[in-house]
Design an enzyme around this catalytic site. Sequence first.
Site, PDB file in Angstrom:
ATOM      1  N   GLY A 151       0.827  -1.194   0.000  1.00 33.41           N
ATOM      2  CA  GLY A 151       0.000   0.000   0.000  1.00 33.41           C
ATOM      3  C   GLY A 151       0.863   1.247   0.000  1.00 33.41           C
ATOM      4  CB  THR A 232       6.463   0.151  11.602  1.00 32.76           C
ATOM      5  OG1 THR A 232       6.303   0.029  10.172  1.00 32.76           O
ATOM      6  CG2 THR A 232       7.940   0.173  11.936  1.00 32.76           C
ATOM      7  NE  ARG A 234      -2.622  -0.964  13.900  1.00 35.02           N
ATOM      8  CZ  ARG A 234      -2.006   0.145  13.548  1.00 35.02           C
ATOM      9  NH1 ARG A 234      -0.682   0.162  13.476  1.00 35.02           N
ATOM     10  NH2 ARG A 234      -2.699   1.240  13.262  1.00 35.02           N
ATOM     11  CD  GLU A 263       1.079  -0.874  20.737  1.00 30.55           C
ATOM     12  OE1 GLU A 263       0.507   0.231  20.580  1.00 30.55           O
ATOM     13  OE2 GLU A 263       1.667  -1.455  19.818  1.00 30.55           O
ATOM     14  CG  HIS A 283       2.256   2.054  18.104  1.00 28.50           C
ATOM     15  ND1 HIS A 283       1.156   1.258  18.247  1.00 28.50           N
ATOM     16  CD2 HIS A 283       2.227   2.492  16.812  1.00 28.50           C
ATOM     17  CE1 HIS A 283       0.472   1.219  17.118  1.00 28.50           C
ATOM     18  NE2 HIS A 283       1.112   1.970  16.227  1.00 28.50           N
ATOM     19  CB  ILE A 284       7.069   6.721  17.930  1.00 32.17           C
ATOM     20  CG1 ILE A 284       8.313   5.904  17.522  1.00 32.17           C
ATOM     21  CG2 ILE A 284       6.970   6.843  19.445  1.00 32.17           C
ATOM     22  CD1 ILE A 284       9.631   6.552  17.922  1.00 32.17           C
TER      23      ILE A 284
END
Length: 317
Positions: A151, A232, A234, A263, A283-284
Amino acid sequence: MPLVVIPDDYQHATKHLQALYQNSDFEVVCLGALDRDPKAEELLSKADALILIRERTLIDEKFLSKAPNLKLISQTGKVAYNIDLELCKQRGVAVVEGLGSPIAAAELTWLLIQSSIRRFVPSVEAMKKGHWQTEFGDTVAGKILGIVGYGKIGQLIAKYAQAFDMKVQVWGSSRAQDQARQEGLIVPDSREAFFQTSDVITLHQRLVKETAGGITFADLTRMKPTAVLVNTARSGLIEAGALEKALDSGTPGFAALDVFDIEPIWDANHPLLKRDNVLCSPHIGYVTKSCYDIYFESAFKNIERYFSGDENPVINK
């Protein structure tokens, strides 16, 4: 005056976004982690609308019971698994979705790829302890990057990799493979060949029923002992427990992760943080000023439209 609440803003970053506070017809407040913020229960009970930060907040029966006045949920970016759309419809809660950008996530992915191959973080940490040149990393040029899913983010990663003289191959849906071929990228003859030949594999699929757990232990153990897995997207894309087991077996040799099963991670002794063969970030991927500007301007405009009587953006009518 409608009360708009932004839950699970761990950094209270949204306090500094001007687009949220320019309309005096709305009161906007942000909350930290809902299980830690002492104001959470009171504010949720009064909230007319929510702005959700990606999938941080799970909207289920338990949550909705705490927000009896809720009329609207405005999702930053696309709606995903965190919102029970049918339940919201039953409760009379409208849901709208907004715009996003792939750039921040793509840039973080590339940062993790280069940091992992070059052994950058261990080198820096060793230097802080008084050591010099403890690691022996490598370059990315000439290596094969495997992209699962093609994607917007995957397409950006392919361009970055080509600029650094990497070879790029793609695996995923028929659409992804067809597009990759059209763009002159490699599509291996088999899934097995994809995992066996890639020096780095990076995951960029959406987490839906069809992709959940799709990266299996068998896939991972086909990777090279020198290979790196980057996620990065899921954590649910990987079969439960498969990555830890594969890392213990030595294939792949390293993983770089920005996403986790549960998280946020508050425990400094979390098993993944204790592994020398894993690089973790909190998770940035999308947590940047420019990305937040896009996400929240779109999300707040959707709130303004809804409360002005325009229900066209609602997706759970």
